[in-house]
Every structure is written in structure tokens, then in C-alpha cells.
Design a protein around this motif. Structure first.
Motif, mmCIF file in Angstrom:
data_model
loop_
_atom_site.group_PDB
_atom_site.id
_atom_site.type_symbol
_atom_site.label_atom_id
_atom_site.label_comp_id
_atom_site.label_asym_id
_atom_site.label_seq_id
_atom_site.Cartn_x
_atom_site.Cartn_y
_atom_site.Cartn_z
ATOM 1 N N SER A 109 6.579 -0.578 8.272
ATOM 2 C CA SER A 109 5.290 -1.254 8.403
ATOM 3 C C SER A 109 4.140 -0.442 7.804
ATOM 4 N N PHE A 110 3.187 -1.146 7.184
ATOM 5 C CA PHE A 110 1.992 -0.500 6.650
ATOM 6 C C PHE A 110 0.948 -0.246 7.724
ATOM 7 N N ILE A 111 0.629 -1.279 8.497
ATOM 8 C CA ILE A 111 -0.579 -1.288 9.315
ATOM 9 C C ILE A 111 -0.498 -0.309 10.483
ATOM 10 N N ARG A 112 -1.514 0.519 10.575
ATOM 11 C CA ARG A 112 -1.645 1.480 11.665
ATOM 12 C C ARG A 112 -3.088 1.956 11.664
ATOM 13 N N GLU A 113 -3.429 2.874 12.525
ATOM 14 C CA GLU A 113 -4.808 3.351 12.595
ATOM 15 C C GLU A 113 -5.235 3.955 11.251
ATOM 16 N N GLY A 114 -6.332 3.456 10.728
ATOM 17 C CA GLY A 114 -6.849 3.962 9.463
ATOM 18 C C GLY A 114 -6.334 3.230 8.242
ATOM 19 N N ILE A 115 -5.299 2.398 8.387
ATOM 20 C CA ILE A 115 -4.742 1.622 7.280
ATOM 21 C C ILE A 115 -4.871 0.143 7.629
ATOM 22 N N ILE A 116 -5.455 -0.640 6.742
ATOM 23 C CA ILE A 116 -5.690 -2.050 7.024
ATOM 24 C C ILE A 116 -5.152 -2.927 5.909
ATOM 25 N N GLN A 117 -5.031 -4.219 6.202
ATOM 26 C CA GLN A 117 -4.704 -5.169 5.148
ATOM 27 C C GLN A 117 -6.005 -5.687 4.561
ATOM 28 N N ALA A 118 -5.991 -5.995 3.287
ATOM 29 C CA ALA A 118 -7.189 -6.492 2.627
ATOM 30 C C ALA A 118 -7.309 -7.994 2.837
ATOM 31 N N PRO A 119 -8.476 -8.485 3.265
ATOM 32 C CA PRO A 119 -8.686 -9.936 3.264
ATOM 33 C C PRO A 119 -8.734 -10.427 1.823
ATOM 34 N N ILE A 120 -8.184 -11.601 1.572
ATOM 35 C CA ILE A 120 -8.009 -12.094 0.210
ATOM 36 C C ILE A 120 -9.004 -13.206 -0.084
ATOM 37 N N ALA A 121 -9.649 -13.152 -1.238
ATOM 38 C CA ALA A 121 -10.557 -14.220 -1.651
ATOM 39 C C ALA A 121 -9.761 -15.509 -1.840
ATOM 40 N N GLY A 122 -10.131 -16.556 -1.129
ATOM 41 C CA GLY A 122 -9.463 -17.843 -1.256
ATOM 42 C C GLY A 122 -10.084 -18.697 -2.349
ATOM 43 N N LYS A 123 -9.552 -19.889 -2.535
ATOM 44 C CA LYS A 123 -10.030 -20.764 -3.615
ATOM 45 C C LYS A 123 -11.462 -21.217 -3.402
ATOM 46 N N SER A 124 -11.949 -21.162 -2.154
ATOM 47 C CA SER A 124 -13.329 -21.549 -1.882
ATOM 48 C C SER A 124 -14.280 -20.351 -1.891
ATOM 49 N N TYR A 125 -13.747 -19.168 -2.180
ATOM 50 C CA TYR A 125 -14.583 -17.966 -2.205
ATOM 51 C C TYR A 125 -15.630 -18.091 -3.313
ATOM 52 N N ASN A 126 -16.859 -17.739 -3.004
ATOM 53 C CA ASN A 126 -17.955 -17.896 -3.958
ATOM 54 C C ASN A 126 -18.051 -16.679 -4.872
ATOM 55 N N TYR A 127 -17.392 -16.747 -6.005
ATOM 56 C CA TYR A 127 -17.415 -15.636 -6.951
ATOM 57 C C TYR A 127 -18.805 -15.453 -7.571
ATOM 58 N N ASN A 128 -19.631 -16.484 -7.509
ATOM 59 C CA ASN A 128 -20.964 -16.366 -8.097
ATOM 60 C C ASN A 128 -21.820 -15.346 -7.371
ATOM 61 N N LEU A 129 -21.448 -15.036 -6.126
ATOM 62 C CA LEU A 129 -22.192 -14.041 -5.362
ATOM 63 C C LEU A 129 -21.749 -12.621 -5.684
ATOM 64 N N VAL A 130 -20.646 -12.507 -6.408
ATOM 65 C CA VAL A 130 -20.078 -11.183 -6.704
ATOM 66 C C VAL A 130 -20.528 -10.737 -8.089
ATOM 67 N N THR A 131 -21.309 -9.695 -8.134
ATOM 68 C CA THR A 131 -21.736 -9.115 -9.412
ATOM 69 C C THR A 131 -21.129 -7.729 -9.581
ATOM 70 N N ASN A 132 -21.403 -6.868 -8.624
ATOM 71 C CA ASN A 132 -20.859 -5.511 -8.682
ATOM 72 C C ASN A 132 -19.450 -5.482 -8.110
ATOM 73 N N LEU A 133 -18.545 -4.857 -8.836
ATOM 74 C CA LEU A 133 -17.148 -4.770 -8.433
ATOM 75 C C LEU A 133 -16.738 -3.316 -8.266
ATOM 76 N N GLU A 134 -15.776 -3.098 -7.383
ATOM 77 C CA GLU A 134 -15.205 -1.771 -7.193
ATOM 78 C C GLU A 134 -13.721 -1.850 -7.505
ATOM 79 N N LEU A 135 -13.273 -1.036 -8.462
ATOM 80 C CA LEU A 135 -11.876 -0.988 -8.878
ATOM 81 C C LEU A 135 -11.308 0.357 -8.463
ATOM 82 N N ALA A 136 -10.026 0.398 -8.138
ATOM 83 C CA ALA A 136 -9.430 1.660 -7.701
ATOM 84 C C ALA A 136 -7.975 1.744 -8.139
#
Length: 245
Positions: A109-136
Motif C-alpha cells: 500500500s502507498f497511503i500512510r502518514e505523510g503520503i497522500i493520493q492526488a485528487p484528479i481533475a475531472g471532465k468538469s474541472y475548470n482549466y481556464n482557472l489554471v495558469t501557473n503549473l507545477e511540474l515535478a
């Protein structure tokens, strides 16, 4: 510009590695970085189809792969990093399920203290509000450290992802940068998130631009793939933990 960053800033990232083996024409005598991925449920991570193609090209079996979580360095060991956990790969899925992405199921299992799952942008997610992005990702040519690099979302018309415009996330240089040169091989499959306090997985790194400059690069936009991911989720019980926003 790439900058070293703690995994605590991206607690859902996991490097994908090949275990040391002499079964691949001695290409991997030592543990080797293949790509990056994002933790999306207790036992599942999301990466790019390009990473899957690299794995299959070298005929690497799923059982030869390893993911790590809670680590600042892709080559860390339990002796060097307190929060490190190793995850053997059980299976890989793509092609008929998610053609531009790869899903990775792990044994531990991945999930434990300090490690989380990422919430995923769905089809209704408003990408127009996203300008600055963080890549890793962990793909630096001169460092094994997790690194962060900023980007700016551009009009999708500036990029074209395999003629699938709907899935294209067009990323350009952040302010005061002339060209993008920072996405390297080991970063492929890593997360692209918004810059808000609660990070949302809006995309997946897919195009390498390490040795040459590009004014924009094309990556995978997650939102339009929600229906496909949900359909796949119904086939696999452990995928029901995906969280779309």
C-alpha cells in the motif's frame, strides 16, 4: 529552471525503477530510473503511455519493476531516507484501457502518514482557472533528487498531442524564462498540478525537452479522460478510491 524540492511538497509522487537484473542484456546491472508516476489510490499510480512503451521495448516484466514513495532521491535506500517505502509492481495496464496513460498496480500500500493520493481533475474541472503549473520529476541529468519546475498553461492550439487535441495540455515557460529545457526522460509520467494550496492532478508529463529548447511542450490533460478512467475503475475493485474534482 529546475530546483530541488522535498517530496513533502509533492507527497503523491513515486519514481518507477527497474530492479537490478541480468535478464535484460545487462542493461540494468544496477537499480535504474525509468520514469515517474503519481499515486492516485491506495494501490494504484498513474503514469504516461510513453513510460509503458519504454518498459515493453526492453521486455521488462512487471515483477522487475519497483516504485518508491516518501523519497527525495530516486536511488534512496531505507538506510538513507526515513520515510522511504518500497512497492513491488503487480501489474501494468494501458492500450485498450487508457490509450495515452499507464496504470500501475503495486503490492504494498502507498497511503500512510505523510503520503497522500492526488485528487484528479475531472471532465468538469475548470482549466481556464489554471495558469501557473507545477511540474515535478526525478529525471535530472546531474542529480538524483526530486525536482520542481514551473510552467504556464498555454492555449491548447499551440500544441498538438498525436492529433488528440482534447487530451493536450500545452505548457510554456514560466515568467522570465525564454525556453523550456527542463523535462528529461526520467520525468516522463510525473505529475502536473495547479499551484493552489490543494494540489489537483491536471496533467501528466509526456514530452521530453531536455537537450533542446522548446517554446512550449505538449503533455496529457487528465480531465477529458475521466469517463475512461471511471470505466476502468469498475473493472478493478481497488481503483474505486480515485477521487475526481
Amino acid at each position: 529552471m529546475r530546483k530541488d524540492v522535498s517530496f513533502k511538497s509533492f507527497p503523491f509522487i513515486a519514481p518507477v525503477l527497474v530492479k537490478p537484473s541480468d535478464r535484460h542484456n545487462r542493461l540494468f546491472p544496477e537499480e535504474s530510473l525509468v520514469c515517474s508516476s503519481t499515486i492516485i489510490t491506495n494501490y494504484w499510480a498513474l503514469s504516461s503511455r510513453q513510460c509503458y512503451d519504454d518498459i515493453t521495448r526492453f521486455e521488462i516484466a512487471a515483477t522487475d519493476l519497483l516504485l518508491k514513495s516518501g523519497t527525495n532521491h530516486w536511488n534512496a535506500t531505507k538506510q538513507t531516507e526515513l520515510n522511504l517505502k518500497l512497492h513491488d509492481v503487480e501489474s501494468l495496464y494501458t492500450e485498450h484501457y487508457v490509450g495515452v496513460l499507464m496504470l500501475i498496480k503495486v503490492v504494498q500500500s502507498f497511503i500512510r502518514e505523510g503520503i497522500i493520493q492526488a485528487p484528479i481533475a475531472g471532465k468538469s474541472y475548470n482549466y481556464n482557472l489554471v495558469t501557473n503549473l507545477e511540474l515535478a520529476g526525478y529525471g535530472s541529468l546531474i542529480s538524483t533528487h526530486l525536482q520542481y519546475f514551473p510552467g504556464t498553461r498555454l492555449r491548447e492550439g499551440r500544441c498538438k498531442f498525436r492529433s488528440l487535441d482534447e487530451y493536450t495540455l500545452c505548457v510554456g515557460p514560466a515568467k522570465h524564462q525564454n525556453l523550456i529545457r527542463h523535462v528529461c526522460r526520467g520525468d516522463i509520467g510525473g505529475p502536473i498540478v495547479n499551484s493552489a494550496r490543494e494540489k489537483v492532478l491536471v496533467g501528466v508529463l509526456d514530452q521530453e525537452a531536455c537537450f533542446f529548447g522548446l517554446r512550449c511542450v505538449e503533455h496529457i490533460k487528465i480531465g477529458p479522460l475521466e469517463t475512461t478512467l471511471r470505466e476502468f475503475s469498475k473493472m478493478v475493485e481497488n481503483m474505486t478510491g480515485m477521487r475526481f474534482v
